[in-house]
Scaffold this motif. Structure first.
Motif, mmCIF file in Angstrom:
data_model
loop_
_atom_site.group_PDB
_atom_site.id
_atom_site.type_symbol
_atom_site.label_atom_id
_atom_site.label_comp_id
_atom_site.label_asym_id
_atom_site.label_seq_id
_atom_site.Cartn_x
_atom_site.Cartn_y
_atom_site.Cartn_z
ATOM 1 N N ASN B 10 5.266 -4.734 8.876
ATOM 2 C CA ASN B 10 5.094 -5.073 7.463
ATOM 3 C C ASN B 10 3.895 -4.388 6.860
ATOM 4 O O ASN B 10 2.765 -4.601 7.281
ATOM 5 C CB ASN B 10 4.920 -6.589 7.312
ATOM 6 C CG ASN B 10 6.244 -7.297 7.387
ATOM 7 O OD1 ASN B 10 7.237 -6.827 6.834
ATOM 8 N ND2 ASN B 10 6.268 -8.402 8.110
ATOM 9 N N ASN B 11 4.142 -3.561 5.867
ATOM 10 C CA ASN B 11 3.095 -2.991 5.029
ATOM 11 C C ASN B 11 1.941 -2.391 5.844
ATOM 12 O O ASN B 11 0.778 -2.612 5.556
ATOM 13 C CB ASN B 11 2.567 -4.074 4.082
ATOM 14 C CG ASN B 11 1.758 -3.473 2.949
ATOM 15 O OD1 ASN B 11 2.005 -2.333 2.553
ATOM 16 N ND2 ASN B 11 0.788 -4.214 2.459
ATOM 17 N N LEU B 12 2.279 -1.635 6.867
ATOM 18 C CA LEU B 12 1.264 -1.047 7.740
ATOM 19 C C LEU B 12 0.565 0.118 7.041
ATOM 20 O O LEU B 12 1.219 1.013 6.500
ATOM 21 C CB LEU B 12 1.933 -0.551 9.030
ATOM 22 C CG LEU B 12 1.027 0.127 10.048
ATOM 23 C CD1 LEU B 12 0.095 -0.882 10.695
ATOM 24 C CD2 LEU B 12 1.849 0.836 11.103
ATOM 25 N N ALA B 13 -0.750 0.075 7.042
ATOM 26 C CA ALA B 13 -1.529 1.190 6.483
ATOM 27 C C ALA B 13 -2.609 1.575 7.481
ATOM 28 O O ALA B 13 -3.355 0.730 7.957
ATOM 29 C CB ALA B 13 -2.153 0.790 5.155
ATOM 30 N N VAL B 14 -2.644 2.863 7.823
ATOM 31 C CA VAL B 14 -3.597 3.357 8.819
ATOM 32 C C VAL B 14 -4.355 4.525 8.220
ATOM 33 O O VAL B 14 -3.770 5.416 7.602
ATOM 34 C CB VAL B 14 -2.871 3.839 10.088
ATOM 35 C CG1 VAL B 14 -3.875 4.299 11.139
ATOM 36 C CG2 VAL B 14 -1.972 2.767 10.644
ATOM 37 N N SER B 15 -5.661 4.526 8.418
ATOM 38 C CA SER B 15 -6.401 5.719 7.989
ATOM 39 C C SER B 15 -7.329 6.167 9.111
ATOM 40 O O SER B 15 -7.718 5.386 9.983
ATOM 41 C CB SER B 15 -7.188 5.442 6.715
ATOM 42 O OG SER B 15 -8.185 4.493 6.961
ATOM 43 N N GLU B 68 -5.787 -0.501 8.001
ATOM 44 C CA GLU B 68 -6.252 -1.066 6.736
ATOM 45 C C GLU B 68 -5.535 -2.367 6.404
ATOM 46 O O GLU B 68 -6.142 -3.296 5.877
ATOM 47 C CB GLU B 68 -6.062 -0.055 5.608
ATOM 48 C CG GLU B 68 -7.001 1.131 5.765
ATOM 49 C CD GLU B 68 -6.922 2.084 4.599
ATOM 50 O OE1 GLU B 68 -5.973 1.985 3.805
ATOM 51 O OE2 GLU B 68 -7.821 2.931 4.497
ATOM 52 N N SER B 69 -4.252 -2.398 6.680
ATOM 53 C CA SER B 69 -3.524 -3.627 6.387
ATOM 54 C C SER B 69 -2.249 -3.638 7.210
ATOM 55 O O SER B 69 -1.919 -2.668 7.872
ATOM 56 C CB SER B 69 -3.169 -3.699 4.903
ATOM 57 O OG SER B 69 -2.173 -2.740 4.611
ATOM 58 N N GLY B 70 -1.563 -4.740 7.129
ATOM 59 C CA GLY B 70 -0.254 -4.813 7.742
ATOM 60 C C GLY B 70 -0.211 -5.693 8.966
ATOM 61 O O GLY B 70 -1.237 -6.124 9.492
#
Lengths: 316, 364
Positions: B10-15, B68-70
């Motif tokens: 769900n809504n995975l954000a990686v930086s 970042e999120s998820g």
């Protein structure tokens, strides 16, 4: 494997010959004349000439070399000019102390450096790593004579914890404890460099290995960090580390010229300085040859170790 | 498909933190993986497909990666919240991976058999002897001849294809619920590639494993996938069943991918290429990341990020072209041809028939 070893030993023969020729040329190119040391300051040219002839130095260089070579092949490495003793037993008597000194040094160094290098690599970028790499940088940079004199001043002169030099106490107490006591300071000085050097190599090797895909595979298998380190990391890092050990090992007999001098250690390093100062040509030839033999043997040993550690390397 | 969901991202954000700044490699990816299905994730290099899946198994470098999120839900647990110790129990046991480079992915100083036996000892707790016996069975299963002999060999004594079989044996050792295959055939030549894909399909059926298959090769997708997710610039821009993506694509990027694929029909015409290159994710993306390369871009594409529009129950695309107010556009010839086929076969498909092997004629 046996065939390979035999081949390597055979090729060592011409190498040793070339080294002996090079050593002979360089020794004779150096300024100074051994005869000066064996005549009175007011000796006449005739007396000088007689001494030179007695030492065999009046012959042409090729003749001198061939004479040395034929004797050396029979196991006669000549006599020491100053003591009139045969070179070989003097040389042999110096091997023990140097092997004790350098062996302890390398052992202590590797026991300390390999874990430090691994820690440094695994903590790459943290303050632990910065501290260790900084320390290693100082360690490889600091000159042995400076460190040696500093340690003698602090621990021998001021604190009187350790003797200032030598290997045995006056009166010749040769108990192991006493020798160990004498070993502490010179080993501390010498191992500073080896620890620093090895830490740096282990660190960079481990960082390389941990960047390899098979470490990723090991992680993806769900293995613990411990298993990944011991079974996948260290085993593969050993290959380059053995190379470094291979360059360290010949110093077991090459000795530590400066450090042995500072600590009056009765080893090959000091013998070398002595032989140079007294123009002991046969002694210098013998020392050079001994070093060469050890380097060749260690190289062979290292190449065989590769085959043990790395299944990709086979000698058939 | 009414199979239960095994993995829910769900809504995975990686930086990634770099010296130049944060690179937003994955920007809000959501997908679900059902039991026994193969989900292909396609996209060009740098689209975030590898990063998204490495995040699942938490194989990204800890130092400079920022999630970042998820959430990544597996059996009710959020994998992103697990301790490293608990994660070790998931890796290789519940979720296994196969990588792109079989030549370098095996430990060169360890016997291959032992490398297969390792997860068995670590996860299932088999004794050394039992693990060895099972490893030999696994080697047989993945088609390595003389497994008893092969057990004792080292990776350098195997070809690339054989090494990839070893990798598959390692991955399947603990019969994982999910197998993530990150471009497993990219480094192999075509015949070996076909063998490996066949093997994976066969094993999938036998073990009922769900597969996430990452690739940039649409021919491979056609051969493997039940569903396809198309990634671009760190986002999923279109997702649907394999038939929907190959024969009724909605996103102009998917059109571009399909049009740039060599087919037998294209003949001697010059192959289409998508103009330009993907955006540098170091800089924030305004509007639709694909807009500058998109022949069909609308004004709004440069201003506002498109919503994810639903096409069918299984088919979604992230393009303003699906907005009710959008002008209707005519897709490229190759895509039109595909859509026609989709329309004509639709009736048959309703009876449970698949349109075909997909993109390349050879596909099964």
């Amino acid at each position: 494997m046996k065939k390979y070893i035999a081949k390597r030993l055979l090729t060592a023969i011409p190498v040793l010959l070339m080294i002996s020729i090079a050593a002979f040329i360089m020794i004779n190119l150096a300024p100074g004349d051994p005869t000066n040391l064996y005549v009175m300051p007011d000796a006449t040219p005739e007396q000088m000439e007689a001494t030179r002839r007695a030492l065999g130095l009046d012959q042409s260089y090729p003749v001198q070399y061939m004479r040395w070579l034929t004797r050396a092949l029979r196991g006669d490495l000549g006599i020491s000019y100053s003591t009139r003793y045969p070179v070989l037993p003097i040389l042999v008597s110096r091997i023990g102390p140097t092997v004790a000194l350098m062996g302890t040094t390398l052992l202590v160094s590797y026991i300390i450096a390999i874990p430090l290098g691994i820690i440094s690599a695994r903590k790459q970028g943290t303050w632990v790593d910065t501290l260790l790499t900084g320390g290693a940088f100082i360690g490889v940079s600091i000159p042995n004579f400076f460190l040696g004199l500093g340690l003698i001043y602090i621990f021998a002169v001021q604190l009187k914890w350790f003797p200032t030099g030598g290997m045995l106490e006056l009166g010749g107490n040769a108990s192991i404890l006493s020798v160990l006591h004498h070993l502490v300071l010179p080993v501390a000085v010498l191992s500073t460099f080896y620890i620093a050097n090895m830490t740096r190599y282990v660190r960079s090797t481990m960082i390389d290995v941990y960047g390899e895909n098979y470490i990723r595979t090991a992680t993806a298998k769900g293995l613990t960090k411990q298993v990944i380190l011991t079974r996948h990391g260290i085993r593969n890092a050993l290959i380059p580390i053995i190379t470094i050990i291979g360059t360290d090992l010949p110093r077991l007999v090459g000795g530590a010229i400066v450090t042995e001098q500072i600590f009056q250690w009765p080893g090959l390093g000091r013998l070398t300085i002595l032989a140079i100062n007294q123009r002991e040509y046969p002694m210098l030839m013998a020392i050079t040859l001994l070093s060469a033999v050890v380097v060749l043997l260690v190289n062979l040993l290292v190449d065989m170790m590769y085959a043990v550690v790395d299944p990709r390397i086979k000698y058939d | 498909m009414t199979n239960p969901i095994v993995l829910d991202v769900n809504n995975l954000a990686v930086s990634f933190q770099t010296f130049e700044g944060d690179v937003k490699a994955v920007r809000g990816v959501s997908f679900q993986l059902k039991k026994g299905e193969t989900l292909a994730i396609v996209g060009e290099s740098g689209s975030g497909k590898s990063v998204s899946t490495k995040a699942i198994n938490r194989l990204l470098p800890v130092k400079n990666t920022l999630i970042e999120s998820g959430e990544i839900l597996f059996e009710g647990k959020d994998l992103l919240q697990l301790s490293e110790k608990d994660m070790q129990k998931v890796r290789g046991n519940d979720i296994a991976m196969i990588f792109q480079d079989p030549m370098t992915s095996l430990n060169p100083t360890m016997k291959v058999g032992k490398q297969i036996a390792e997860p068995l000892i670590a996860h299932i707790g088999l004794s050394k002897e039992k693990a060895k016996a099972r490893a030999i069975e696994l080697m047989d299963l993945v088609g390595i001849r003389n497994p008893n002999e092969a057990y004792k060999r080292y990776p350098h004594q195997f070809s690339g294809g054989m090494r990839q079989r070893v990798m598959i044996a390692i991955a399947l050792a603990c019969e994982p619920k999910i197998l993530i295959a990150d471009e497993p055939t990219t480094a192999l030549d075509v015949t070996i590639q076909a063998q490996i894909l066949d093997l994976m399909n066969k094993l999938k059926k036998e073990l009922d494993t769900s597969i996430i298959f990452i690739t940039h090769d649409l021919g491979v997708v056609a051969q493997m996938a039940d569903r396809v997710a198309v990634m671009y610039a760190g986002q999923i821009v279109e997702v649907g069943t394999a038939d929907e993506i190959f024969y009724n694509p909605m996103h102009p990027y998917t059109w571009g991918l399909l049009a740039s694929m060599p087919t037998l029909e294209v003949g001697k015409k010059q192959l289409y290429t998508i103009p330009g290159s993907p955006p540098n994710l170091l800089h924030p993306v305004k509007g639709d990341a694909f807009a500058p390369r998109n022949d069909y871009a609308l004004g709004i594409d440069f201003v506002e990020e498109p919503d994810l529009f639903q096409v069918t129950e299984t088919h979604y695309a992230k393009t303003w072209l699906l907005h009710p107010d959008a002008p209707s556009v005519i897709p490229p010839e190759e895509v039109r041809r595909r859509k026609e086929k989709y329309q004509t076969v639709r009736m048959g498909k309703a009876c449970g028939e698949r349109i075909g092997g997909g993109a390349i004629g050879s596909g099964g």
